[in-house]
Design an enzyme around this catalytic site. Structure first.
Site, short mmCIF file in Angstrom:
data_model
loop_
_atom_site.label_atom_id
_atom_site.label_comp_id
_atom_site.label_asym_id
_atom_site.label_seq_id
_atom_site.Cartn_x
_atom_site.Cartn_y
_atom_site.Cartn_z
N PRO A 2 75.22 -33.96 -49.54
CG PRO A 2 75.92 -36.60 -50.11
CD PRO A 2 74.89 -35.16 -50.75
CD GLU A 3 77.39 -28.31 -47.76
OE1 GLU A 3 78.02 -28.00 -47.67
OE2 GLU A 3 76.33 -28.74 -47.99
CE LYS A 59 79.41 -29.34 -52.83
NZ LYS A 59 77.96 -28.21 -53.71
NE ARG A 250 70.86 -24.44 -54.32
CZ ARG A 250 71.94 -25.89 -52.99
NH1 ARG A 250 73.13 -25.61 -53.39
NH2 ARG A 250 72.14 -26.18 -51.69
#
Ligand SMILES: [Zn+2]
Length: 262
Positions: A2-3, A59, A250
């Site tokens: 979730p962003e 977030k 990432r």
């Protein structure tokens, strides 16, 4: 994971289902999720109160219970919310259940267990203590320019740093860079003022549009990277195969043709 857009959708869901109802029970099914509060204390302090309003920063989601008390939710990698009737079964990965007097419950679900729930008294203090940057939808162009003038590194790493701007994660950083036609490894020292402004506009556009699309990949424009990212995916702009690279720890997906490294 979730962003900002996902958490904004959770916020709207919570606002539409769970406000102004008396909390009659808090059932902690996995205590790992609790940060700085015990299950007993969480239940004791929330029981008899109502969730009155919520606000999101990056977030993080803060839900004010009446008085100077806010529930703090962070969704980790797989967290989400589910509101349901008492006679229905709670979701399989429920970690904490808020039970309301109207025979409904709100479940905090989290399969991978990276989520966090806490109780805080002052949201601004919490944001300061965590040294979180301005929310990615609140940051001004001036602040954004200042961040880029003050720091060094790859543009994607800067976008991901919650202490600079809060709310952007791996997926939307790639999407924003694709829209701005910037290679994720571009050093920010190479960016002209005009390009930083373009990046700023791209970030606002992508985050707002993602919220409009309910943060659902199936509802997002096909011209975006998201429906195509992954092995064998093709650039929706030029048709060439997308590339991936590890940047800032990432996996970045990008089109090496459309997104030039400056
Ligand atoms: Zn391309």
């Amino acid at each position: 994971m979730p962003e900002l857009p996902d958490v904004e959708i959770f916020k709207r869901y919570l606002d539409a289902t769970s406000l102004h109802q008396r909390i009659i029970g808090v059932d902690v099914q996995s205590a790992y999720v609790l940060k700085g509060v015990s299950g007993r204390e969480l239940a004791r302090r929330l029981k008899g109160r109502c969730f009155e309003s919520s606000c999101r920063h990056g977030k993080h989601l803060f839900v004010r219970a009446d008085g100077d008390l806010s529930l703090r939710l962070h969704f980790g990698m797989t967290g989400s919310l589910h509101y349901f009737k008492a006679e229905e079964q709670a979701p399989r990965h429920t970690r904490v259940l808020f039970v309301f007097a109207n025979a409904h419950s709100l479940a905090f679900e989290d399969q991978r267990k990276f989520g966090e729930i806490g109780l805080i008294e002052d949201v601004n203090n919490f944001l300061k203590k965590r040294a979180l940057g301005p929310d990615a939808l609140d940051v001004s162009l001036g602040q954004f320019r200042e961040i880029f003038a003050k720091h060094r590194g790859a543009v994607k790493t800067i976008l991901l740093n919650q202490k600079f701007v809060a709310g952007i994660g791996n997926i939307y950083a790639d999407e924003i860079l694709f829209r701005a036609r910037l290679h994720p490894a571009t050093q920010i020292s190479a960016l002209k003022a005009k390009t930083v402004s373009k990046l700023f506009r791209a970030a606002r556009y992508i985050l707002k549009k993602a919220i409009e699309s309910k943060a659902d990949a199936d509802l997002m424009p096909k011209s975006w990277l998201l429906p195509h990212r992954g092995k064998g995916g093709e650039c929706p702009h030029c048709g060439r195969e997308l590339k991936s690279a590890t940047i800032g720890g990432r996996t970045a997906w990008f089109c090496a043709h459309c997104q030039k490294r400056l």
